[in-house]
Design a protein around this motif. Sequence first.
Motif, PDB file in Angstrom:
ATOM      1  N   ILE A   1       0.802  -1.272   0.071  1.00 21.27           N
ATOM      2  CA  ILE A   1       0.187  -0.132  -0.038  1.00 21.27           C
ATOM      3  C   ILE A   1       0.970   1.336  -0.036  1.00 21.27           C
ATOM      4  O   ILE A   1       1.905   1.433   0.630  1.00 21.27           O
ATOM      5  N   THR A   2       0.576   2.332  -0.756  1.00 23.81           N
ATOM      6  CA  THR A   2       1.046   3.439  -1.010  1.00 23.81           C
ATOM      7  C   THR A   2       0.218   4.623  -0.442  1.00 23.81           C
ATOM      8  O   THR A   2      -0.755   4.513  -1.062  1.00 23.81           O
ATOM      9  N   ILE A   3       0.920   5.561   0.647  1.00 29.69           N
ATOM     10  CA  ILE A   3      -0.161   6.650   0.821  1.00 29.69           C
ATOM     11  C   ILE A   3       0.559   7.881   0.377  1.00 29.69           C
ATOM     12  O   ILE A   3       1.579   8.334   0.889  1.00 29.69           O
ATOM     13  N   VAL A   4      -0.064   8.775  -0.323  1.00 28.17           N
ATOM     14  CA  VAL A   4       0.643   9.797  -0.780  1.00 28.17           C
ATOM     15  C   VAL A   4      -0.215  11.194  -0.545  1.00 28.17           C
ATOM     16  O   VAL A   4      -1.267  11.396  -0.772  1.00 28.17           O
ATOM     17  N   GLY A   5       0.464  12.121  -0.145  1.00 26.01           N
ATOM     18  CA  GLY A   5      -0.095  13.600   0.184  1.00 26.01           C
ATOM     19  C   GLY A   5       0.051  13.965   1.497  1.00 26.01           C
ATOM     20  O   GLY A   5       1.200  13.852   2.000  1.00 26.01           O
TER      21      GLY A   5
ATOM     22  N   THR B   1       9.029   6.025  -7.488  1.00 26.07           N
ATOM     23  CA  THR B   1       9.469   4.869  -6.500  1.00 26.07           C
ATOM     24  C   THR B   1       8.417   4.435  -5.756  1.00 26.07           C
ATOM     25  O   THR B   1       8.084   3.287  -5.429  1.00 26.07           O
ATOM     26  N   ALA B   2       7.738   5.318  -5.000  1.00 25.10           N
ATOM     27  CA  ALA B   2       6.770   5.017  -4.077  1.00 25.10           C
ATOM     28  C   ALA B   2       5.579   4.151  -4.689  1.00 25.10           C
ATOM     29  O   ALA B   2       4.832   3.339  -4.268  1.00 25.10           O
ATOM     30  N   LEU B   3       5.285   4.788  -6.115  1.00 22.66           N
ATOM     31  CA  LEU B   3       4.104   4.057  -6.669  1.00 22.66           C
ATOM     32  C   LEU B   3       4.202   2.783  -7.354  1.00 22.66           C
ATOM     33  O   LEU B   3       3.484   1.916  -7.603  1.00 22.66           O
TER      34      LEU B   3
ATOM     35  N   ASP C   1       0.115  -2.137  -4.931  1.00 24.60           N
ATOM     36  CA  ASP C   1      -1.132  -2.633  -5.251  1.00 24.60           C
ATOM     37  C   ASP C   1      -2.391  -1.716  -5.040  1.00 24.60           C
ATOM     38  O   ASP C   1      -3.377  -1.922  -5.634  1.00 24.60           O
ATOM     39  N   VAL C   2      -2.320  -0.878  -4.110  1.00 23.42           N
ATOM     40  CA  VAL C   2      -3.243  -0.049  -3.430  1.00 23.42           C
ATOM     41  C   VAL C   2      -2.616   1.345  -3.200  1.00 23.42           C
ATOM     42  O   VAL C   2      -1.703   1.357  -2.474  1.00 23.42           O
TER      43      VAL C   2
ATOM     44  N   ASN D   1       1.046   9.793 -16.500  1.00 23.72           N
ATOM     45  CA  ASN D   1       2.428   9.726 -16.623  1.00 23.72           C
ATOM     46  C   ASN D   1       3.023   8.850 -15.231  1.00 23.72           C
ATOM     47  O   ASN D   1       3.664   8.168 -15.442  1.00 23.72           O
ATOM     48  N   SER D   2       2.377   9.524 -14.150  1.00 23.51           N
ATOM     49  CA  SER D   2       3.130   8.994 -12.950  1.00 23.51           C
ATOM     50  C   SER D   2       2.595   7.451 -12.634  1.00 23.51           C
ATOM     51  O   SER D   2       3.436   6.599 -12.182  1.00 23.51           O
ATOM     52  N   LEU D   3       1.442   7.262 -13.202  1.00 26.82           N
ATOM     53  CA  LEU D   3       0.747   5.787 -13.022  1.00 26.82           C
ATOM     54  C   LEU D   3       1.272   4.802 -13.816  1.00 26.82           C
ATOM     55  O   LEU D   3       1.369   3.750 -14.078  1.00 26.82           O
TER      56      LEU D   3
END
Length: 304
Positions: free
Chosen positions: A156-160, A209-211, A215-216, A247-249
């Motif tokens: 899981i990655t949480i951004v913001g 790198t974080a993305l 999976d989520v 792009n980032s995805l």
Amino acid sequence: MSHNLLNLTGSTEQDILELIELANSFKSGDLNEYRHENLFPDKKVASFFSEPSTRTKLSFEIAACNLGAKFLDFNIENSSIQKGETLEDTIEAMMLMGVDLCILRHPESVIHDLAKKFSSMQFINAGEGSVAHPSQALIDLMTIRESKEAFKDLKITIVGDLDHSRVVSSFLEAIQIVGFKSITFCGHPDLCKSYLDNPIGNFEPELETALQDADVIMALRIQNERLSEKLSISASDYVERYQININSLQVTSPEMILFHPGPVNFGIELHKEVAELENCKVKNQIFNGVGMRMAILTKLFSQA
Ligand code: ASP
């Protein structure tokens, strides 16, 4: 589940899975609507929102109506709070008039004392400053469960803006109950101070790198209303470094799913184009909000 929903402390994996199952059971045959069940015609639910809300308040209102309960939309702006009445006296008046359950959102952690003091009324925490928003976490797990088999395998990655997000605090509480594989925190360090060195997950400063392994992905709004200082990054640099867009995805796997609790500031944390991607589950989160809140009300009323 206990008498109130103040946070997820003490909840078990089974409690959470049962709530998800109950929420799904309210979906009608074509899964696009919820059934109306006249389960609680004698119950009165009142909302008390000291901060703005669209999804949380409306979905609780729709959930209560779907269950046959009365929903009283208490308007603070027109209430005797404007004449100096305290929060405590207002809540007591609600209780004396026969409100069974109060859905409360407040910038401070007042709900715990209120729930203790007025224990014959039930309480749901619908947002407590940057501390907790348990029903949102349950919706997020319900939505993950629609696409992913096992929580324990999830990266899981949480951004913001993590520091000011009650959604993250409650999500982390919930995901630790059901299990996960790894958590990566990403964002501008001004907005992630509590997550730079956090035992639950790793901090990764670079968005791509974080993305890449996630999976989520959970994207979060900058909670401008809670910032005490001006950010040390300009809006355009923020977008450049942290916006999730096509792009980032590109680095992500085709099975990745993207979340955002809403409201989305499109053009900042998310580019509008990602909203229409199959992987983007923001609309599912909104729809599931009604079902999960029907499940929460049902469980709480059966504890009353
Ligand atoms: N709706 C969520 C909350 O109330 C997220 C947000 O406002 O950004 O915390």
